[in-house]
Design an enzyme around this catalytic site. Structure first.
Site, PDB file in Angstrom:
ATOM      1  N   SER A   1       0.002  -5.994  -7.573  1.00 24.76           N
ATOM      2  CA  SER A   1       0.077  -5.517  -7.898  1.00 24.76           C
ATOM      3  C   SER A   1       1.385  -5.455  -9.718  1.00 24.76           C
ATOM      4  O   SER A   1       1.985  -4.390  -9.545  1.00 24.76           O
ATOM      5  CB  SER A   1       0.270  -3.677  -7.027  1.00 24.76           C
TER       6      SER A   1
ATOM      7  N   LYS B   1       9.719  -5.400 -10.488  1.00 20.91           N
ATOM      8  CA  LYS B   1       9.145  -4.221  -9.994  1.00 20.91           C
ATOM      9  C   LYS B   1      10.175  -2.785  -9.981  1.00 20.91           C
ATOM     10  O   LYS B   1      10.429  -3.070  -9.143  1.00 20.91           O
ATOM     11  CB  LYS B   1       8.080  -4.963  -8.912  1.00 20.91           C
TER      12      LYS B   1
ATOM     13  N   LEU C   1      -0.545   0.377  -6.565  1.00 20.66           N
ATOM     14  CA  LEU C   1       0.195  -0.237  -5.761  1.00 20.66           C
ATOM     15  C   LEU C   1      -1.001  -1.458  -5.692  1.00 20.66           C
ATOM     16  O   LEU C   1      -0.623  -1.782  -4.558  1.00 20.66           O
ATOM     17  CB  LEU C   1       1.167  -0.042  -5.149  1.00 20.66           C
TER      18      LEU C   1
ATOM     19  N   ILE D   1       0.644  -7.561  -0.383  1.00 26.58           N
ATOM     20  CA  ILE D   1       1.149  -6.821   0.976  1.00 26.58           C
ATOM     21  C   ILE D   1      -1.032  -7.816   0.849  1.00 26.58           C
ATOM     22  O   ILE D   1      -1.530  -7.752   1.919  1.00 26.58           O
ATOM     23  CB  ILE D   1       0.862  -5.479   1.303  1.00 26.58           C
ATOM     24  N   GLY D   2      -1.463  -8.596  -0.772  1.00 27.88           N
ATOM     25  CA  GLY D   2      -2.830  -8.295  -0.550  1.00 27.88           C
ATOM     26  C   GLY D   2      -3.105  -9.498  -1.176  1.00 27.88           C
ATOM     27  O   GLY D   2      -4.043  -9.866  -1.924  1.00 27.88           O
ATOM     28  N   GLY D   3      -1.993  -9.887  -2.378  1.00 26.35           N
ATOM     29  CA  GLY D   3      -1.992 -11.193  -3.135  1.00 26.35           C
ATOM     30  C   GLY D   3      -1.243 -10.743  -4.442  1.00 26.35           C
ATOM     31  O   GLY D   3      -0.900 -10.980  -5.723  1.00 26.35           O
ATOM     32  N   SER D   4      -0.107  -9.081  -3.768  1.00 30.22           N
ATOM     33  CA  SER D   4       0.448  -8.405  -5.231  1.00 30.22           C
ATOM     34  C   SER D   4       1.457  -9.602  -6.515  1.00 30.22           C
ATOM     35  O   SER D   4       2.182  -9.126  -7.364  1.00 30.22           O
ATOM     36  CB  SER D   4       0.449  -7.183  -5.022  1.00 30.22           C
TER      37      SER D   4
END
Length: 540
Positions: free
Chosen positions: A208, A133, A182, A229-232
Site C-alpha cells: 500500500s 505515506k 491500505l 502488514i503484508g508487503g506494503s
C-alpha cells in the site's frame, strides 16, 4: 447533484492541487506523451533541474548529511532540489497527496542557520528530505488514509515516528498516495486516483506504500516512510527498483498512524523506511530513530537499543526458489541464480532453503487480517457511500466470511505462535541465518493484476525482519521466455496466465532477504553486504 463521497474526493483533490508549487511545473506540452511508458530518466531531459540539483537528488542520504556537515551543501538547496524533482514526478506518476514546500523550505533554513551559528549538524538526518505515506499523521493536515469518509479528519499532532525523525534533522516535503483500504499491491483510491510506476506506466508501483515506491524510483526523496502488514513497504521497493525494510514489529513507533483496524494485535503492521539509493540509508534511518529510545513514549515498543553490527561473510544464506504455492516467474528465478553465483564467488556459504508450510502461514495471516470479516473497512466505505474498488473487494474477501469468535481468534493466535517457533527452529537446525527469496511472484504487475502477496506476507506472520533491494537486472524477453509449466493449483495458474515477458520489458527485478525475529540489525547488515555483492559494489 454529487454524491457525498465525490464531494469529499474533491476536497482531497483541492488540497493536493493547491499545495503543488506551481513555479516548478513542467508545461504539459513538454512532458512525455502518454504513450511513453518509461519516464524514470525524464528529470535529465526536463531542463528544470541544474546539473548540481540532479547530482543532489541522486545522492544517498548518508552522503548528503556528510556533505552538509562539511559545508559543501546547504539544507535549503537540498530540499529545493528534491521538491523540484518531486513536482515533475507527480506530473508523470500521480504519486503525491500533498506538498509541504513552504514548511519544508522554512525548516531547511532553520537548519542552515543552526549550522552557520554552531558549525554542527542538528542530528544524523540533518537536512534529509523524507517523503511520508499519507496515513501517517502530520499535525494540522488531513489524515484520510485513502477513505472519502475521513477527508475532514485532521491530525492533532505529528506521528511519534515523525517527531523523532524531526529531532534528528529530517525535513518532510511531500506526502504520498496509498490504495483504498491500505490492503492491496496497487496504489489507487477514489480521492487522488492511481499512482504509476516510472519504469513502465502500465505497471503498478506497489502498495500500500505505492506513492513511496514511485517517490523512491523517481528519486523525489532519498528516504521515505511506509507501513507494512503484508508487503506494503517491500513490494513497492521491489517493483520500483528501490530499497525497503520491514522491521520486527514493536521496534518502530506506530502511534499516529490512521488505519481501520487499530487494536487488532493478532497480526501487527510495522512502520519502516524505503530508500532510493542504498541499504546503508535504511540503517541510518533506523539508527536515528531508535537511538532516541522511542519506547520512553510509545510503551508498546521493545526497549531494545539499535546495535552497531558490521557486515560479515561468516553467514549462511538459504535461497528459497519457490514457496511451494506459486512458482516465481522466469525473471525472478534468473535474478536468484545471478545472486547465487555472485555470493558463492564472493565466498559466502549458500544453500537451498525448502519453504516450510507457507500455505499454512497464508491461512493464518489471511484470517487474522480481518477478524471482524472486514466489517470495519466496509463501514468506513458505507459512511460516505463510497464505491468499493475491485482490488479492495478482492482483499476484503480474504479470511473469514463471518467475524471470528474470541475462541477462533485465540486458536489462530496459537497456530501463529506454533508456526513461528517451528520456522525459527528449522532455520536454526539447518544453520541458515538468512533466507534470500522473491519479493513477489514476478516483477511489478500490470495495474489491477496483483493478487498474490505471500512472498512478503509470510514474513509478517512470522514477524521476521526483511529487506528488499534491486538485483540490478531487468526483464528481458530474450532471456525470460515463457517456459512449459503445469500449474499446481488454481492460484498458481492465475498468476502464470498473467505472465508474458513483453508486458514487463525493462521492469526492475527486486529480491528479498529475511532474517530472524528481532535480528533487525543483522538483517540490514547482511542485506547491505549481499546487495553490494549482487550489484557489483562490494568494494565501492
Amino acid at each position: 447533484m454529487s454524491a457525498y463521497w465525490q464531494v469529499q474526493a474533491r476536497k482531497a483533490q483541492d488540497i493536493l492541487q493547491q499545495s503543488i508549487p506551481k513555479q516548478w511545473l513542467i508545461p504539459t506540452d513538454k512532458l512525455p506523451s502518454a504513450d511513453e511508458l518509461h519516464v524514470e530518466d525524464f528529470p535529465h531531459k526536463s531542463g528544470l533541474l541544474t546539473e548540481r540539483e540532479l547530482n543532489i537528488t541522486e545522492t544517498s542520504a548518508t552522503s548528503l548529511v556528510k556533505d552538509m556537515g562539511e559545508g559543501k551543501l546547504s539544507a535549503e538547496e537540498v530540499v529545493v532540489a528534491f521538491l523540484k524533482r518531486a513536482v515533475i514526478g507527480h506530473q508523470l506518476l500521480n504519486f503525491a497527496t500533498e506538498f509541504m514546500a513552504e514548511k519544508a523550505i522554512a525548516r531547511a533554513k532553520e537548519l542552515d542557520r543552526h549550522y552557520k551559528e554552531t558549525g554542527k549538524l542538528i542530528g544524523p538526518l540533518h537536512g534529509v528530505p523524507i517523503s511520508v505515506k499519507e496515513h501517517i499523521g502530520i499535525k494540522g493536515l488531513t489524515l484520510h488514509g485513502g477513505y472519502a469518509a475521513w477527508v475532514d479528519d485532521i491530525a492533532a499532532d505529528d506521528a511519534i515516528l515523525l517527531q523523532y525523525l524531526g529531532k534528528a534533522g529530517a525535513v518532510f516535503h511531500v506526502r504520498t498516495n496509498q490504495p483504498q483500504s491500505l490492503m492491496h499491491l496497487c496504489c489507487s483510491n477514489n480521492l487522488t486516483g492511481t499512482t504509476l510506476n516510472p519504469y513502465n506506466r502500465k505497471l503498478s508501483p506497489g502498495g500500500s506504500s505505492g506513492g513511496e515506491g514511485a517517490s523512491m524510483a523517481f528519486k523525489c526523496a532519498p528516504l521515505g516512510i511506509g507501513t507494512d502488514i503484508g508487503g506494503s513497504i517491500r513490494a513497492p521497493a521491489a517493483f520500483c527498483g528501490a530499497y525497503g525494510f520491514l522491521p520486527t514489529a514493536r521496534r518502530n513507533p506506530c502511534i499516529g498512524i490512521k488505519a481501520p483496524s487499530l487494536g487488532n494485535e493478532s497480526i501487527l503492521g510495522a512502520i519502516g523506511p524505503l530508500a532510493s539509493q542504498s541499504i546503508e540509508d535504511l540503517n541510518l534511518f533506523q539508527r536515528a530513530v531508535i537511538d532516541q529510545e522511542p519506547w520512553d513514549i510509545d510503551i508498546s515498543l521493545a526497549p531494545v537499543p539499535w546495535r552497531r553490527v558490521k557486515p560479515t561473510k561468516e553467514m549462511t544464506i538459504g535461497i528459497m526458489w519457490d514457496d511451494g504455492c506459486v512458482r516465481p516467474h522466469p525473471p525472478v528465478t534468473r535474478a536468484l541464480k545471478h545472486a547465487q553465483e555472485k555470493l558463492q564467488t564472493a565466498g559466502i556459504k549458500v544453500v537451498d532453503w525448502e519453504p516450510y508450510k507457507h500455505a499454512h502461514g497464508w491461512e493464518i495471516v489471511s484470517s487474522l487480517y480481518f477478524p471482524d470479516a472486514a466489517a470495519s473497512q466496509r463501514a468506513i466505505l458505507a459512511q460516505a457511500g463510497e464505491p468499493i474498488l475491485p482490488l479492495t473487494e478482492w482483499a476484503l474477501q480474504y479470511g473469514p466470511k463471518t467475524p471470528l469468535t474470541v475462541r477462533e481468534n485465540w486458536e489462530l493466535n496459537l497456530q501463529r505462535e506454533v508456526y513461528r517457533s517451528e520456522y525459527h527452529a528449522l532455520m536454526k537446525s539447518r544453520g541458515v541465518d538468512f533466507v534470500l527469496c522473491p519479493s513477489y511472484v514476478g516483477v511489478a504487475p500490470v495495474l489491477g493484476e496483483p493478487h498474490y502477496w505471500n512472498y512478503t506476507a509470510i514474513w509478517n506472520i512470522l514477524d521476521q525482519p526483511a529487506a528488499v533491494f534491486p538485483s540490478g537486472l531487468t526483464v528481458d524477453p530474450a532471456l525470460d521466455a515463457v517456459p512449459e509449466y503445469q500449474p499446481r493449483s488454481a492460484v498458481d495458474e492465475r498468476e502464470w496466465k498473467n505472465y508474458a515477458p513483453e508486458r514487463y520489458a525493462g521492469a526492475p527485478i527486486g529480491l528479498q532477504l529475511a532474517g530472524k525475529h528481532f535480528k533487525d540489525e543483522e538483517t540490514l547488515a547482511a542485506a547491505e553486504l549481499v546487495s553490494n555483492i549482487v550489484l557489483g559494489k562490494e568494494n565501492a
